[in-house]
Design a protein around this motif. Structure first.
Motif, PDB file in Angstrom:
ATOM      1  N   GLN A   1      45.529  35.045  34.253  1.00 15.53           N
ATOM      2  CA  GLN A   1      44.346  35.470  35.010  1.00 15.53           C
ATOM      3  C   GLN A   1      44.567  35.293  36.504  1.00 15.53           C
ATOM      4  OE1 GLN A   1      44.344  33.306  32.491  1.00 15.53           O
ATOM      5  NE2 GLN A   1      42.643  33.647  31.100  1.00 15.53           N
ATOM      6  N   ALA A   2      45.143  34.170  36.897  1.00 13.60           N
ATOM      7  CA  ALA A   2      45.418  33.929  38.319  1.00 13.60           C
ATOM      8  C   ALA A   2      46.494  34.886  38.826  1.00 13.60           C
ATOM      9  CB  ALA A   2      45.838  32.480  38.536  1.00 13.60           C
TER      10      ALA A   2
ATOM     11  N   VAL B   1      44.982  38.208  39.705  1.00 17.79           N
ATOM     12  CA  VAL B   1      44.250  38.188  40.974  1.00 17.79           C
ATOM     13  C   VAL B   1      45.238  38.196  42.146  1.00 17.79           C
ATOM     14  CG1 VAL B   1      42.586  36.930  42.405  1.00 17.79           C
ATOM     15  CG2 VAL B   1      42.264  37.037  39.936  1.00 17.79           C
TER      16      VAL B   1
ATOM     17  N   MET C   1      39.177  34.726  41.577  1.00 20.30           N
ATOM     18  CA  MET C   1      39.789  33.823  40.590  1.00 20.30           C
ATOM     19  C   MET C   1      38.711  33.135  39.759  1.00 20.30           C
ATOM     20  SD  MET C   1      43.232  31.925  41.819  1.00 20.30           S
ATOM     21  CE  MET C   1      42.356  30.578  42.486  1.00 20.30           C
TER      22      MET C   1
ATOM     23  N   ARG D   1      37.039  35.279  37.139  1.00 23.57           N
ATOM     24  CA  ARG D   1      37.902  35.568  35.990  1.00 23.57           C
ATOM     25  C   ARG D   1      38.171  34.334  35.133  1.00 23.57           C
ATOM     26  NH1 ARG D   1      38.417  39.153  39.669  1.00 23.57           N
ATOM     27  NH2 ARG D   1      39.027  41.289  39.247  1.00 23.57           N
TER      28      ARG D   1
ATOM     29  N   VAL E   1      39.456  31.270  36.016  1.00 25.35           N
ATOM     30  CA  VAL E   1      40.556  30.357  36.342  1.00 25.35           C
ATOM     31  C   VAL E   1      39.947  28.978  36.553  1.00 25.35           C
ATOM     32  CG1 VAL E   1      42.373  29.815  38.005  1.00 25.35           C
ATOM     33  CG2 VAL E   1      41.963  32.188  37.347  1.00 25.35           C
TER      34      VAL E   1
END
Length: 173
Positions: free
Chosen positions: A67-68, A71, A157, A160, A162
């Motif tokens: 996920q990170a 981004v 972030m 999403r 994180v």
């Protein structure tokens, strides 16, 4: 624009002794030497009984979960990524991370407070004219990863999911 120092929240039970097998040469953990690191590495780690894998691991080198990484790629599409598989051989616990080689920027103001040996940053002050259009970057010239993110990057972030990170606002001048 507001900027934040992004770190791993060490209050969680995170993996430790990462890279004891020296699968990744940490001297090459920068953009200039990214070509020296294989595209995929299996890296040893140790885990506590109740392990938590945060969205970003800072030590011994920068690693981020998917996920990170998504981004970072959104805000810095020129970023190079290498795949890192963390593995604890005894228990079989594993996790997939990505090693991003984000832009390194010489952006510290004279007002930045450093340790006596000037190897550690105690209070970060950024030069606005250098960073004003950047959303994600590392502070250049340090072996420790000082990862800086702009407000839009950090919000993306967090939206999403994180987690396991610590954010500290840094000054600009």
């Amino acid at each position: 624009m507001k900027y934040f120092l992004i770190e791993t929240d060490k209050k969680n039970h995170i993996p430790y002794a990462i890279n004891a097998n020296r699968a990744v040469d940490i001297r090459c953990a920068n953009r200039a030497n990214a070509y020296k690191i294989p595209n995929c590495c299996v890296v040893d780690m140790k885990t506590p009984a109740e392990v938590f894998f945060p969205g970003i691991l800072m030590e011994p080198f920068l690693m981020v979960e998917e996920q990170a990484a998504d981004v970072i790629e959104m805000y810095a599409p020129e970023t190079i990524f290498k795949t890192i598989y963390l593995l604890e051989a005894e228990s079989g616990v594993s996790a997939a991370y990505f090693m991003p080689f984000v832009e390194e920027v010489d952006c510290l103001s004279d007002k930045t407070k450093m340790s006596r040996g000037k190897t550690e940053l105690l209070e970060i002050v950024l030069r606005r004219e250098v960073v004003w259009q950047k959303q994600i970057f590392r502070i250049a010239g340090y072996t420790h990863t000082y990862l800086i993110g702009g407000m839009a990057f950090v919000e993306s972030m967090l939206r999403r999911g994180v987690c396991g990170i610590k954010l500290t606002e840094v000054e600009t001048e």
